[in-house]
Design a protein around this motif. Structure first.
Motif, PDB file in Angstrom:
ATOM      1  N   ILE A 123     -60.667 -53.587  19.503  1.00  0.00           N
ATOM      2  CA  ILE A 123     -60.984 -52.999  20.574  1.00  0.00           C
ATOM      3  C   ILE A 123     -61.033 -51.455  20.541  1.00  0.00           C
ATOM      4  O   ILE A 123     -62.143 -50.893  21.074  1.00  0.00           O
ATOM      5  N   SER A 124     -60.028 -50.954  19.886  1.00  0.00           N
ATOM      6  CA  SER A 124     -60.108 -49.401  19.560  1.00  0.00           C
ATOM      7  C   SER A 124     -61.299 -48.845  18.966  1.00  0.00           C
ATOM      8  O   SER A 124     -61.776 -47.891  19.156  1.00  0.00           O
ATOM      9  N   ALA A 125     -61.502 -49.648  17.895  1.00  0.00           N
ATOM     10  CA  ALA A 125     -62.765 -49.338  17.019  1.00  0.00           C
ATOM     11  C   ALA A 125     -64.019 -49.465  17.924  1.00  0.00           C
ATOM     12  O   ALA A 125     -65.074 -48.826  17.635  1.00  0.00           O
ATOM     13  N   LEU A 126     -64.020 -50.445  18.537  1.00  0.00           N
ATOM     14  CA  LEU A 126     -65.399 -50.672  19.366  1.00  0.00           C
ATOM     15  C   LEU A 126     -65.519 -49.632  20.406  1.00  0.00           C
ATOM     16  O   LEU A 126     -66.483 -49.061  20.329  1.00  0.00           O
ATOM     17  N   VAL A 127     -64.633 -49.287  21.043  1.00  0.00           N
ATOM     18  CA  VAL A 127     -64.460 -47.986  22.091  1.00  0.00           C
ATOM     19  C   VAL A 127     -64.773 -46.748  21.218  1.00  0.00           C
ATOM     20  O   VAL A 127     -65.590 -46.085  21.773  1.00  0.00           O
ATOM     21  N   LEU A 128     -64.050 -46.385  20.282  1.00  0.00           N
ATOM     22  CA  LEU A 128     -64.665 -45.083  19.520  1.00  0.00           C
ATOM     23  C   LEU A 128     -66.040 -45.238  18.979  1.00  0.00           C
ATOM     24  O   LEU A 128     -66.617 -44.124  19.009  1.00  0.00           O
ATOM     25  N   SER A 129     -66.612 -46.412  18.373  1.00  0.00           N
ATOM     26  CA  SER A 129     -67.714 -46.566  18.121  1.00  0.00           C
ATOM     27  C   SER A 129     -68.807 -46.102  19.203  1.00  0.00           C
ATOM     28  O   SER A 129     -69.719 -45.375  19.046  1.00  0.00           O
ATOM     29  N   ALA A 130     -68.634 -46.845  20.470  1.00  0.00           N
ATOM     30  CA  ALA A 130     -69.575 -46.421  21.642  1.00  0.00           C
ATOM     31  C   ALA A 130     -69.478 -44.897  22.072  1.00  0.00           C
ATOM     32  O   ALA A 130     -70.287 -44.421  22.445  1.00  0.00           O
ATOM     33  N   ALA A 131     -68.207 -44.327  22.026  1.00  0.00           N
ATOM     34  CA  ALA A 131     -67.962 -42.801  22.412  1.00  0.00           C
ATOM     35  C   ALA A 131     -68.852 -42.112  21.277  1.00  0.00           C
ATOM     36  O   ALA A 131     -69.473 -41.143  21.474  1.00  0.00           O
ATOM     37  N   ARG A 132     -68.734 -42.382  19.951  1.00  0.00           N
ATOM     38  CA  ARG A 132     -69.456 -41.330  19.013  1.00  0.00           C
ATOM     39  C   ARG A 132     -70.895 -41.618  18.892  1.00  0.00           C
ATOM     40  O   ARG A 132     -71.745 -40.756  18.687  1.00  0.00           O
ATOM     41  N   ARG A 133     -71.181 -42.873  19.329  1.00  0.00           N
ATOM     42  CA  ARG A 133     -72.781 -43.226  19.331  1.00  0.00           C
ATOM     43  C   ARG A 133     -73.369 -42.645  20.612  1.00  0.00           C
ATOM     44  O   ARG A 133     -74.455 -42.376  20.690  1.00  0.00           O
ATOM     45  N   GLN A 134     -72.875 -42.402  21.622  1.00  0.00           N
ATOM     46  CA  GLN A 134     -73.181 -41.868  22.762  1.00  0.00           C
ATOM     47  C   GLN A 134     -73.281 -40.528  22.825  1.00  0.00           C
ATOM     48  O   GLN A 134     -72.154 -39.801  22.710  1.00  0.00           O
ATOM     49  N   PRO A 135     -74.212 -39.528  23.023  1.00  0.00           N
ATOM     50  CA  PRO A 135     -74.461 -38.169  22.938  1.00  0.00           C
ATOM     51  C   PRO A 135     -73.398 -37.774  23.903  1.00  0.00           C
ATOM     52  O   PRO A 135     -73.291 -38.091  25.035  1.00  0.00           O
ATOM     53  N   ARG A 136     -72.663 -36.706  23.547  1.00  0.00           N
ATOM     54  CA  ARG A 136     -71.531 -35.860  24.051  1.00  0.00           C
ATOM     55  C   ARG A 136     -70.492 -36.815  24.448  1.00  0.00           C
ATOM     56  O   ARG A 136     -69.122 -36.264  24.975  1.00  0.00           O
ATOM     57  N   GLY A 137     -70.329 -38.005  24.196  1.00  0.00           N
ATOM     58  CA  GLY A 137     -69.329 -38.981  24.249  1.00  0.00           C
ATOM     59  C   GLY A 137     -68.853 -39.449  25.666  1.00  0.00           C
ATOM     60  O   GLY A 137     -68.054 -39.893  26.008  1.00  0.00           O
ATOM     61  N   VAL A 138     -69.787 -38.907  26.691  1.00  0.00           N
ATOM     62  CA  VAL A 138     -69.579 -39.447  28.309  1.00  0.00           C
ATOM     63  C   VAL A 138     -70.750 -40.172  28.623  1.00  0.00           C
ATOM     64  O   VAL A 138     -71.741 -39.979  28.020  1.00  0.00           O
ATOM     65  N   PHE A 139     -70.567 -40.624  29.779  1.00  0.00           N
ATOM     66  CA  PHE A 139     -71.241 -41.692  30.100  1.00  0.00           C
ATOM     67  C   PHE A 139     -71.815 -41.450  31.727  1.00  0.00           C
ATOM     68  O   PHE A 139     -71.968 -42.091  32.635  1.00  0.00           O
ATOM     69  N   THR A 140     -72.151 -40.086  31.902  1.00  0.00           N
ATOM     70  CA  THR A 140     -72.763 -39.552  33.078  1.00  0.00           C
ATOM     71  C   THR A 140     -74.102 -39.131  33.267  1.00  0.00           C
ATOM     72  O   THR A 140     -74.469 -38.843  34.532  1.00  0.00           O
ATOM     73  N   PHE A 141     -74.758 -39.709  32.201  1.00  0.00           N
ATOM     74  CA  PHE A 141     -76.327 -39.436  32.337  1.00  0.00           C
ATOM     75  C   PHE A 141     -77.002 -40.662  31.815  1.00  0.00           C
ATOM     76  O   PHE A 141     -76.250 -41.594  31.034  1.00  0.00           O
ATOM     77  N   THR A 142     -78.158 -40.915  31.890  1.00  0.00           N
ATOM     78  CA  THR A 142     -78.980 -42.107  31.571  1.00  0.00           C
ATOM     79  C   THR A 142     -79.912 -41.908  30.348  1.00  0.00           C
ATOM     80  O   THR A 142     -80.371 -42.639  29.971  1.00  0.00           O
ATOM     81  N   ASP A 143     -80.272 -40.523  30.350  1.00  0.00           N
ATOM     82  CA  ASP A 143     -81.305 -40.202  29.599  1.00  0.00           C
ATOM     83  C   ASP A 143     -80.809 -39.741  28.024  1.00  0.00           C
ATOM     84  O   ASP A 143     -80.399 -38.811  27.978  1.00  0.00           O
ATOM     85  N   ALA A 144     -80.492 -40.605  27.233  1.00  0.00           N
ATOM     86  CA  ALA A 144     -79.724 -40.394  25.793  1.00  0.00           C
ATOM     87  C   ALA A 144     -80.643 -39.492  25.112  1.00  0.00           C
ATOM     88  O   ALA A 144     -80.102 -38.530  24.216  1.00  0.00           O
ATOM     89  N   THR A 145     -81.753 -39.507  25.152  1.00  0.00           N
ATOM     90  CA  THR A 145     -82.692 -38.743  24.264  1.00  0.00           C
ATOM     91  C   THR A 145     -82.384 -37.074  24.775  1.00  0.00           C
ATOM     92  O   THR A 145     -82.856 -36.331  24.027  1.00  0.00           O
ATOM     93  N   ARG A 146     -82.044 -36.771  26.006  1.00  0.00           N
ATOM     94  CA  ARG A 146     -81.719 -35.521  26.299  1.00  0.00           C
ATOM     95  C   ARG A 146     -80.937 -34.657  25.417  1.00  0.00           C
ATOM     96  O   ARG A 146     -81.057 -33.547  25.170  1.00  0.00           O
ATOM     97  N   TYR A 147     -79.861 -35.433  24.701  1.00  0.00           N
ATOM     98  CA  TYR A 147     -79.017 -34.724  23.951  1.00  0.00           C
ATOM     99  C   TYR A 147     -79.068 -35.224  22.546  1.00  0.00           C
ATOM    100  O   TYR A 147     -78.067 -34.796  21.748  1.00  0.00           O
ATOM    101  N   THR A 148     -79.896 -35.857  22.006  1.00  0.00           N
ATOM    102  CA  THR A 148     -80.176 -36.328  20.769  1.00  0.00           C
ATOM    103  C   THR A 148     -80.283 -34.906  19.729  1.00  0.00           C
ATOM    104  O   THR A 148     -81.343 -34.330  19.974  1.00  0.00           O
ATOM    105  N   ASP A 149     -79.475 -34.961  18.811  1.00  0.00           N
ATOM    106  CA  ASP A 149     -79.648 -33.528  18.040  1.00  0.00           C
ATOM    107  C   ASP A 149     -79.696 -33.915  16.510  1.00  0.00           C
ATOM    108  O   ASP A 149     -79.730 -33.101  15.505  1.00  0.00           O
ATOM    109  N   GLY A 150     -79.932 -35.385  16.266  1.00  0.00           N
ATOM    110  CA  GLY A 150     -80.035 -35.739  14.848  1.00  0.00           C
ATOM    111  C   GLY A 150     -78.936 -35.944  13.979  1.00  0.00           C
ATOM    112  O   GLY A 150     -78.832 -36.334  13.003  1.00  0.00           O
ATOM    113  N   ARG A 151     -77.745 -35.830  14.813  1.00  0.00           N
ATOM    114  CA  ARG A 151     -76.456 -36.050  14.174  1.00  0.00           C
ATOM    115  C   ARG A 151     -76.271 -37.508  13.719  1.00  0.00           C
ATOM    116  O   ARG A 151     -76.796 -38.573  14.235  1.00  0.00           O
ATOM    117  N   ARG A 152     -75.548 -37.720  12.503  1.00  0.00           N
ATOM    118  CA  ARG A 152     -75.441 -39.033  11.714  1.00  0.00           C
ATOM    119  C   ARG A 152     -74.929 -40.112  12.764  1.00  0.00           C
ATOM    120  O   ARG A 152     -75.334 -41.352  12.876  1.00  0.00           O
TER     121      ARG A 152
END
Length: 329
Positions: A123-152
């Motif tokens: 579960i910890s690995a799954l949570v960290l995966s979601a946090a890393r995959r989400q731009p900024r690591g927070v879930f206060t916005f719905t348009d993920a492309t707004r903060y996409t910067d090409g990071r791995r």
């Protein structure tokens, strides 16, 4: 939450000077300070009022020998064990691709079949995966492309993330010769000790609005328990969870909350508090409050920078992070 990495050397110096064998970290957050205390030889009581930090602390600080083997990792990443689709359908169009959301459902169907210790790691690995995959690591916005910067991190699938993150969690498991624990609950539910050291890192109350961790991390909180007993606000764009009140998040209640916390741990040897210069109350008031239970209060100021966004031009704000050290003379 999660911004303590740069402060760890300063905290390590303070903790080493305090000494002793028992420590409490009742606002464990990302878990890095609880783990630091474990690395410094303490028997740690780690706690948080949110579930996902508690799971992380169980997987790292309280875990002395359990890891996830190749077979278990392959099982989590393999075919689904049942036909659940809660994440894929509930968060349709939000945060992650359909393939990634389907993976989260599938992974949980297999995690449910793991024993407790391995379940915490997964579960910890799954949570960290979601946090890393989400731009900024927070879930206060719905348009993920707004903060996409090409990071791995933003290019990897959640399945790829999981394999990398579980390897990282496996690598930090060790036995320091003491028995630590991690529990979910409010700070006032934690046994008052006494401990040799109590480290406090409550939410920083802003001068305006509030400091709502649920609003930022609701998806991680829900994911950590597959939304069992969680109330989703379906009328919101982000499908966030209902807010949970904490007196530490508001300027009108923070002083009383801090004083009650200091009093709760008054019999412990040393109380160490992290707080920020851009929050209320101010440093001199905190010295006054901590001084009500500890006769000697030292303050160390550390320059700190908070980043907002993951893109190159993200705004950064310089503040001072205070480390208050309260002792009995």
């Amino acid at each position: 939450m999660g911004s303590k990495y740069r402060l760890l050397p300063h905290l390590a110096e303070v903790f080493a000077a305090v000494g002793g064998t028992t420590a409490a970290d009742p606002f464990s957050g990302s878990g890095v300070v609880s783990y630091l205390l474990k690395c410094q030889g303490y028997e740690v009581t780690s706690s948080d009022y949110l579930n996902f930090p508690t799971v992380i602390a169980r997987a790292t600080t309280a875990n002395s020998d359990v890891t996830l083997g190749d077979a278990e990792i392959d099982a989590v990443c393999g075919p689904a064990a049942d036909d659940r689709d809660f994440i894929r359908t509930t968060f349709d169009g939000l945060y992650f691709t359909e393939d990634d959301r389907t993976f989260l459902d599938s992974a949980w169907s297999n995690i449910d079949r793991l024993p407790a210790g391995q379940r915490d790691l997964a579960i910890s690995a799954l949570v960290l995966s979601a946090a890393r995959r989400q731009p900024r690591g927070v879930f206060t916005f719905t348009d993920a492309t707004r903060y996409t910067d090409g990071r791995r991190d933003l290019k990897l699938s959640l399945r790829e993330h999981f394999r990398e993150r579980i390897a990282e969690y496996n690598a930090v498991v060790f036995d320091n010769g003491r028995t630590s624990q991690a529990v979910c609950g409010e700070v006032f539910d934690v046994a008052p000790g006494p401990y040799d050291l109590v480290y406090l890192d409550p939410p920083y109350a802003p001068p305006a609005d509030d400091n709502d961790y649920i609003k930022r991390y609701h998806f991680l909180e829900g994911l950590s328990r597959y939304w069992q007993d969680a109330t989703i606000m379906h009328d919101t764009k982000t499908k966030k969870l209902a807010k949970r009140f904490t007196p530490f998040a508001y300027k009108r209640t923070i002083e009383d909350a801090l004083l009650r916390t200091f009093e709760h741990f008054a019999d412990s040897g040393t109380i160490v508090l992290s707080y920020s210069s851009n929050a209320v109350p101010a440093a001199d008031r905190i010295i006054e409050l901590l001084g009500k239970v500890k006769s000697s209060v030292e303050v160390r100021a550390v320059d700190h920078r908070y980043s907002f966004g993951t893109h190159v031009t993200a705004a950064r704000r310089s503040v001072q992070e205070y480390i208050f050290i309260g002792r009995d003379e």
